[in-house]
Motif scaffolding. Sequence first.
Motif, PDB file in Angstrom:
ATOM      1  N   GLY A  67      57.317  41.329 -12.431  1.00  0.00           N
ATOM      2  CA  GLY A  67      58.680  41.178 -13.551  1.00  0.00           C
ATOM      3  C   GLY A  67      59.471  41.955 -13.710  1.00  0.00           C
ATOM      4  O   GLY A  67      59.546  41.651 -15.223  1.00  0.00           O
ATOM      5  N   ALA A  68      59.846  42.930 -13.301  1.00  0.00           N
ATOM      6  CA  ALA A  68      60.570  43.859 -13.012  1.00  0.00           C
ATOM      7  C   ALA A  68      61.988  43.323 -14.001  1.00  0.00           C
ATOM      8  O   ALA A  68      62.785  44.102 -14.277  1.00  0.00           O
ATOM      9  N   VAL A  69      62.219  42.137 -12.965  1.00  0.00           N
ATOM     10  CA  VAL A  69      64.089  41.614 -13.418  1.00  0.00           C
ATOM     11  C   VAL A  69      64.186  41.089 -15.335  1.00  0.00           C
ATOM     12  O   VAL A  69      65.095  41.821 -15.462  1.00  0.00           O
ATOM     13  N   ALA A 112      71.319  49.519 -11.172  1.00  0.00           N
ATOM     14  CA  ALA A 112      70.916  50.531  -9.666  1.00  0.00           C
ATOM     15  C   ALA A 112      69.317  49.846  -9.441  1.00  0.00           C
ATOM     16  O   ALA A 112      69.937  49.537  -7.921  1.00  0.00           O
ATOM     17  N   ILE A 113      68.751  49.811  -9.615  1.00  0.00           N
ATOM     18  CA  ILE A 113      67.209  49.514  -9.130  1.00  0.00           C
ATOM     19  C   ILE A 113      67.766  47.499  -8.828  1.00  0.00           C
ATOM     20  O   ILE A 113      67.489  47.188  -7.926  1.00  0.00           O
ATOM     21  N   LEU A 114      68.554  46.964  -9.813  1.00  0.00           N
ATOM     22  CA  LEU A 114      68.062  45.371  -9.615  1.00  0.00           C
ATOM     23  C   LEU A 114      69.707  45.112  -8.523  1.00  0.00           C
ATOM     24  O   LEU A 114      68.896  43.761  -7.868  1.00  0.00           O
ATOM     25  N   HIS A 115      70.129  45.446  -8.369  1.00  0.00           N
ATOM     26  CA  HIS A 115      70.678  45.630  -7.098  1.00  0.00           C
ATOM     27  C   HIS A 115      70.508  45.828  -5.610  1.00  0.00           C
ATOM     28  O   HIS A 115      70.056  44.798  -4.447  1.00  0.00           O
ATOM     29  N   THR A 116      69.035  46.682  -5.749  1.00  0.00           N
ATOM     30  CA  THR A 116      68.095  46.979  -5.136  1.00  0.00           C
ATOM     31  C   THR A 116      67.354  45.465  -4.046  1.00  0.00           C
ATOM     32  O   THR A 116      66.557  45.243  -3.239  1.00  0.00           O
ATOM     33  N   VAL A 117      66.947  45.378  -5.698  1.00  0.00           N
ATOM     34  CA  VAL A 117      66.149  43.734  -5.713  1.00  0.00           C
ATOM     35  C   VAL A 117      66.807  42.853  -5.214  1.00  0.00           C
ATOM     36  O   VAL A 117      66.186  41.864  -4.480  1.00  0.00           O
ATOM     37  N   CYS A 118      67.871  42.708  -6.193  1.00  0.00           N
ATOM     38  CA  CYS A 118      68.675  41.690  -5.208  1.00  0.00           C
ATOM     39  C   CYS A 118      69.073  41.765  -4.060  1.00  0.00           C
ATOM     40  O   CYS A 118      68.614  41.129  -3.308  1.00  0.00           O
ATOM     41  N   LEU A 119      68.980  42.206  -2.869  1.00  0.00           N
ATOM     42  CA  LEU A 119      69.454  42.741  -1.202  1.00  0.00           C
ATOM     43  C   LEU A 119      68.205  42.608  -1.105  1.00  0.00           C
ATOM     44  O   LEU A 119      68.058  42.011   0.478  1.00  0.00           O
ATOM     45  N   LYS A 168      68.341  33.797  -8.966  1.00  0.00           N
ATOM     46  CA  LYS A 168      67.867  32.700 -10.219  1.00  0.00           C
ATOM     47  C   LYS A 168      68.138  33.149 -11.296  1.00  0.00           C
ATOM     48  O   LYS A 168      69.092  32.807 -12.290  1.00  0.00           O
ATOM     49  N   ALA A 169      67.632  34.334 -11.509  1.00  0.00           N
ATOM     50  CA  ALA A 169      67.090  34.950 -13.112  1.00  0.00           C
ATOM     51  C   ALA A 169      68.218  35.944 -12.756  1.00  0.00           C
ATOM     52  O   ALA A 169      69.019  35.737 -14.000  1.00  0.00           O
ATOM     53  N   LEU A 170      69.064  36.877 -12.460  1.00  0.00           N
ATOM     54  CA  LEU A 170      70.027  36.971 -12.018  1.00  0.00           C
ATOM     55  C   LEU A 170      71.466  36.313 -12.555  1.00  0.00           C
ATOM     56  O   LEU A 170      72.704  36.238 -13.293  1.00  0.00           O
ATOM     57  N   ARG A 171      71.609  35.023 -12.029  1.00  0.00           N
ATOM     58  CA  ARG A 171      72.360  34.438 -11.680  1.00  0.00           C
ATOM     59  C   ARG A 171      72.407  32.993 -13.302  1.00  0.00           C
ATOM     60  O   ARG A 171      73.310  33.696 -14.515  1.00  0.00           O
ATOM     61  N   GLU A 172      71.312  33.296 -14.339  1.00  0.00           N
ATOM     62  CA  GLU A 172      71.002  32.359 -15.383  1.00  0.00           C
ATOM     63  C   GLU A 172      71.346  34.210 -16.313  1.00  0.00           C
ATOM     64  O   GLU A 172      72.243  32.787 -17.626  1.00  0.00           O
ATOM     65  N   ILE A 180      67.170  45.614 -20.782  1.00  0.00           N
ATOM     66  CA  ILE A 180      67.873  46.217 -21.131  1.00  0.00           C
ATOM     67  C   ILE A 180      69.477  47.306 -21.362  1.00  0.00           C
ATOM     68  O   ILE A 180      70.124  47.275 -22.097  1.00  0.00           O
ATOM     69  N   VAL A 181      69.587  46.061 -19.615  1.00  0.00           N
ATOM     70  CA  VAL A 181      71.341  46.552 -19.982  1.00  0.00           C
ATOM     71  C   VAL A 181      71.965  45.374 -20.815  1.00  0.00           C
ATOM     72  O   VAL A 181      73.333  45.911 -20.724  1.00  0.00           O
ATOM     73  N   ARG A 182      71.776  44.332 -20.997  1.00  0.00           N
ATOM     74  CA  ARG A 182      72.751  43.918 -22.193  1.00  0.00           C
ATOM     75  C   ARG A 182      72.054  44.257 -23.668  1.00  0.00           C
ATOM     76  O   ARG A 182      72.889  43.932 -24.141  1.00  0.00           O
TER      77      ARG A 182
END
Length: 461
Positions: A380-382, A403-410, A417-421, A388-390
């Motif tokens: 559940g890191a996302v 940077a971590i989220l970008h790697t997870v996204c790939l 879905k969580a990123l889009r929301e 934190i970004v917000r």
Amino acid sequence: MAKTGVLSSDPTVRARAAELKRELQRLVKTIVDDEDFSIHTIDQAKDALCALRELKFNKRSTATTTTSSLKLHEAVSCPEEFRCPLSKELMRDPVILASGQTYDRPFIQKWLNTGNRTCPRTQQVLSHTVLTPNHLIREMISQWCKSQGIELPNPVQYGKEEGVTEAERDHFFSLLEKLSAALPVQKEAAKELRLLTKRMPSFRTLFGESVDAIPQLLTPLSGSKSQSVHPDLQEDVITTILNLSIHDSNKKLVAETPMVIPLLMEALRSGTIETRSNAAAALFTLSALDSNKALIGKSGALKLLIDLLDEGHPLAMKDVASAIFNLCIIHENKARAVRDGAVRVILKKITDGVHVDELLAILAMLSTHQRAVEEMGELGAVPCLLHIVRESTCERNKENCIAILHTVCLNDRTKWKALREEENTHRTISKLAQDGTSRAKRKANGILERLRRAVNITHTA
């Protein structure tokens, strides 16, 4: 433009400068060529540059500065056997190296202090680095100086600025001998060595002069079960190891002394919290060398550091986090840290708001390891990273998170879905793409592009 400083003609100073330039060149190349270079790389480059600047602007040492009376020898033909092979000048404090060659103490001491373990003249590997006064040559030089009307400084006065006196050297070796005595004597000697190596950098160099010095220091902890070692004695010995490790030329020697890393690991397991913290700090300092990173990683020390991080004692957290970060710079240690549960422990601490800056930097480094990325998704890191970004005001933390989220996204499309929301609700990623650091902007735009493509594919379907 006038030069405000010049490098010494001392070959050891020039060798150190060349080493720093190579390191600086490597770090700058990483920064220029690698879009994902870390803040730590910048810090390392800055440290190397500062060290080079200090070397450049240092005044010539007393070893190359003579009194007006001593300068007279320049006009006199000095016998070749009275000249130091390194400085090419008249020796003031001649000492014999293990190879049998004689040098002026300050010059050969500098040679040894930069980590050299060979004779400069013969290239013979030294069995030890103890310097023995050459009284015969000293007396011959003294007689020659008198015949030429030249005053030669006392070797103790002359050597004081470069290091320790002969009396201090003798005291140092007597303290090491006391570490084999009864417990009260051991405790007193260990306490004094701890204080001396903290206050006087020259005492740290003494441990490099004898192959037996570090093993002697470890005598009270060797061959004893941790439960039978007095906690104060253990703390003083471990802290002395930390003090020694601060000296650059000691790092390799200390780490490669067979009992050092096992005893640091034992201290991490069983010491007081002060001892455990200092053991972690010693591992951090030693891990400045890549060869030591590999050595420490293979020893299994990462697991103990991660366990101590999990315990969360405030006194130890910063040293432990720093040690883990440094060790994980090399890829094989990332795999070890992931296997030993680092991702779970780090995410838990970040969620609790503990040392977020340091731990995010470690997590960003681990995100280049496939299994670490998978664990971040599973644990559940996302949502935690998006929060934190917000909410964070720290640009470095935002950069590491995205940077971590970008790697997870790939790696895991189920997290889109969580990123889009998050983007639809708060425009968190768009804001970072506009206002973040250059690296954060690139990563944020990369995520937005993937989200847009995913929407287009859905509409086309």
